[in-house]
Design a protein around this motif. Sequence first.
Motif, short mmCIF file in Angstrom:
data_model
loop_
_atom_site.label_atom_id
_atom_site.label_comp_id
_atom_site.label_asym_id
_atom_site.label_seq_id
_atom_site.Cartn_x
_atom_site.Cartn_y
_atom_site.Cartn_z
N LEU A 114 0.82 -1.20 0.00
CA LEU A 114 0.00 0.00 0.00
C LEU A 114 0.86 1.26 0.00
N SER A 115 1.91 1.24 0.82
CA SER A 115 2.80 2.40 0.89
C SER A 115 3.51 2.64 -0.44
N VAL A 116 4.07 1.57 -1.04
CA VAL A 116 4.78 1.70 -2.33
C VAL A 116 3.81 2.13 -3.42
N GLY A 117 2.63 1.52 -3.47
CA GLY A 117 1.66 1.87 -4.50
C GLY A 117 1.18 3.31 -4.39
N LEU A 118 0.95 3.78 -3.16
CA LEU A 118 0.51 5.16 -2.97
C LEU A 118 1.59 6.15 -3.40
N PHE A 133 7.81 17.36 -1.00
CA PHE A 133 7.36 17.50 0.39
C PHE A 133 5.85 17.26 0.50
N GLY A 134 5.09 17.77 -0.46
CA GLY A 134 3.65 17.56 -0.45
C GLY A 134 3.29 16.09 -0.57
N ARG A 135 4.01 15.38 -1.44
CA ARG A 135 3.74 13.94 -1.58
C ARG A 135 4.05 13.20 -0.29
N SER A 136 5.13 13.57 0.38
CA SER A 136 5.47 12.90 1.65
C SER A 136 4.42 13.19 2.72
N MET A 137 3.88 14.42 2.72
CA MET A 137 2.84 14.76 3.70
C MET A 137 1.55 13.98 3.43
N VAL A 138 1.18 13.86 2.15
CA VAL A 138 -0.02 13.10 1.80
C VAL A 138 0.14 11.64 2.23
N THR A 139 1.32 11.10 1.96
CA THR A 139 1.59 9.71 2.37
C THR A 139 1.55 9.56 3.87
N VAL A 175 -0.11 11.24 6.02
CA VAL A 175 -1.46 11.37 6.57
C VAL A 175 -2.34 10.19 6.17
N LEU A 176 -2.28 9.79 4.90
CA LEU A 176 -3.19 8.77 4.39
C LEU A 176 -2.88 7.37 4.93
N LEU A 177 -1.59 7.03 5.01
CA LEU A 177 -1.24 5.67 5.44
C LEU A 177 -1.74 5.34 6.85
N PRO A 178 -1.50 6.22 7.84
CA PRO A 178 -2.06 5.90 9.17
C PRO A 178 -3.57 5.78 9.16
#
Length: 243
Positions: free
Chosen positions: A30-34, A47-53, A55-58
């Motif tokens: 899920l993490s790799v696919g996102l 930085f925006g992509r890392s923040m989205v990841t 927030v969404l993963l947890p």
Amino acid sequence: MAQTAATATVPAWKSVAWLTLLGTVGSLGLSVGLNYLLLFSEALTPFGRSMVTAVLLPLIIGLPLFVLIGWKQTQIRGYRRELNRSGTYDRVTGCLNGPVFTSMIERRTARPSASGPRSGAFLAIHAEHLRSINLRFGPGWGDEALRLVASAIQSAVRKEDMVGRIGTSMFGVFLPGATEAEAKDIGERIRAGVARVYFAPKGSEDVLAISVGSTVFETELAFEDMFRSAEQQLSGAEPVASL
């Protein structure tokens, strides 16, 4: 057949191992696919992509997981309460079961320094005609008769009294601090309560009856002594033996 059943049973550690492996692989996938999908978004900076990841993963993984854990904990607490209740109370009548009832009285007797009155009374109550009810209408109606008798007993005693089922058709009532007059009054209330019970197995009204034996003591006795003395008094005359 026994060997087949044994081999079909999966050991607990294997179930835990498979769940851990599948959960870890699923989380990584899920993490790799996102992260891979977010690479195609030109509007997001690294930085925006890392923040989205972040927030969404947890939310995707943690929220269902913690909801499941909380639900399972609630179920476990319910099972524990049910197990404690089944180990303490009689399944048919809801009274204390025999071993617990006896143990609670014996603990009071073994601790002379325990708070509360040392005098009191003990009633032995026998539900009459139970065997006849079972034979005529079936065991289910015998259990219903016992439930009705137990309900009448519990309605007639005081808040501090203890009621236990100590035999197939026998109840014990421990009355701490009760005088001879109070014990007789409680016995009369129990008799009257049982007499008022409406019991109509299969539509035909039948009469519930009990016999009551009692003993009054000034110094708290062991359970066996109280029960033996009260059991000897079981008769329709409602005698009260004083010790």
